[in-house]
Design a protein around this motif. Structure first.
Motif, mmCIF file in Angstrom:
data_model
loop_
_atom_site.group_PDB
_atom_site.id
_atom_site.type_symbol
_atom_site.label_atom_id
_atom_site.label_comp_id
_atom_site.label_asym_id
_atom_site.label_seq_id
_atom_site.Cartn_x
_atom_site.Cartn_y
_atom_site.Cartn_z
ATOM 1 N N ILE A 1 -30.282 16.995 23.336
ATOM 2 C CA ILE A 1 -29.344 17.179 22.229
ATOM 3 C C ILE A 1 -28.650 18.544 22.308
ATOM 4 N N ASP A 2 -29.328 19.534 22.884
ATOM 5 C CA ASP A 2 -28.764 20.884 22.962
ATOM 6 C C ASP A 2 -27.498 20.954 23.816
ATOM 7 N N GLU A 3 -27.317 20.007 24.703
ATOM 8 C CA GLU A 3 -26.151 20.009 25.586
ATOM 9 C C GLU A 3 -24.940 19.288 24.996
ATOM 10 N N LEU A 4 -25.080 18.707 23.814
ATOM 11 C CA LEU A 4 -23.970 17.985 23.194
ATOM 12 C C LEU A 4 -22.998 18.968 22.543
ATOM 13 N N ASP A 5 -21.715 18.637 22.606
ATOM 14 C CA ASP A 5 -20.726 19.483 21.933
ATOM 15 C C ASP A 5 -20.682 19.135 20.444
ATOM 16 N N ARG A 6 -19.856 19.864 19.707
ATOM 17 C CA ARG A 6 -19.795 19.710 18.262
ATOM 18 C C ARG A 6 -19.409 18.288 17.847
ATOM 19 N N GLU B 1 -19.778 15.469 19.563
ATOM 20 C CA GLU B 1 -20.867 14.535 19.873
ATOM 21 C C GLU B 1 -22.011 14.679 18.860
ATOM 22 N N LEU B 2 -22.283 15.900 18.409
ATOM 23 C CA LEU B 2 -23.315 16.097 17.393
ATOM 24 C C LEU B 2 -22.931 15.426 16.081
ATOM 25 N N HIS B 3 -21.645 15.485 15.751
ATOM 26 C CA HIS B 3 -21.154 14.812 14.546
ATOM 27 C C HIS B 3 -21.332 13.294 14.676
ATOM 28 N N VAL B 4 -20.969 12.742 15.838
ATOM 29 C CA VAL B 4 -21.122 11.298 16.074
ATOM 30 C C VAL B 4 -22.604 10.920 16.047
ATOM 31 N N LEU B 5 -23.454 11.788 16.593
ATOM 32 C CA LEU B 5 -24.896 11.539 16.589
ATOM 33 C C LEU B 5 -25.424 11.462 15.161
ATOM 34 N N LYS B 6 -24.981 12.362 14.315
ATOM 35 C CA LYS B 6 -25.381 12.346 12.904
ATOM 36 C C LYS B 6 -24.917 11.050 12.242
ATOM 37 N N GLN B 7 -23.681 10.637 12.527
ATOM 38 C CA GLN B 7 -23.160 9.388 11.969
ATOM 39 C C GLN B 7 -23.950 8.188 12.482
ATOM 40 N N LEU B 8 -24.303 8.200 13.762
ATOM 41 C CA LEU B 8 -25.065 7.102 14.351
ATOM 42 C C LEU B 8 -26.384 6.915 13.608
ATOM 43 N N LYS B 9 -27.082 8.010 13.357
ATOM 44 C CA LYS B 9 -28.352 7.920 12.629
ATOM 45 C C LYS B 9 -28.139 7.362 11.224
ATOM 46 N N GLN B 10 -27.084 7.811 10.578
ATOM 47 C CA GLN B 10 -26.782 7.339 9.230
ATOM 48 C C GLN B 10 -26.442 5.853 9.236
ATOM 49 N N HIS B 11 -25.594 5.413 10.182
ATOM 50 C CA HIS B 11 -25.213 4.005 10.249
ATOM 51 C C HIS B 11 -26.418 3.121 10.572
ATOM 52 N N SER B 12 -27.297 3.613 11.413
ATOM 53 C CA SER B 12 -28.490 2.844 11.763
ATOM 54 C C SER B 12 -29.379 2.659 10.535
#
Length: 105
Positions: free
Chosen positions: A23-28, A30-41
């Protein structure tokens, strides 16, 4: 397999892949999309549960609409995170999500 079990299986696979990702290698973005992915799931999981526990057909239809919408958002987020989800994972998860959406009728 029940719809809830199918959704839990999708959720577990997504979370397992996220645990192995760096996760540390993701840009800003991608981190936003990752947060959304968790929320949508999480929202899709709750919507599928609401669908299964609905007492009337109307409640079931409302829950199905919400669940399909959140499953579509989940699928879109998975596609946007190609740095975490490879082509095979994306295709497999997409197929499971599509199957679940089809059964929500």
């Amino acid at each position: 397999m029940s719809l809830m079990e199918q959704m839990q299986q999708i959720d577990r696979r997504v979370k397992a892949m996220l645990r192995t990702a760096n996760i540390d290698e993701l840009d800003r973005e991608e981190l936003h999309v990752l947060k959304q992915l968790k929320q949508h799931s999480n929202e899709a999981r709750l919507d599928v549960r609401e669908y299964e526990y609905a007492e009337t057909r109307l409640e079931q239809e409302k829950a199905a609409v919400k669940a399909r919408r959140n499953l579509a958002k989940l699928e879109k987020s998975i596609l946007q995170l190609s740095s975490i989800f490879g082509p095979a994972d994306t295709a497999d998860l997409g197929a499971h999500i599509d199957t679940l959406k089809t059964h929500l009728a």
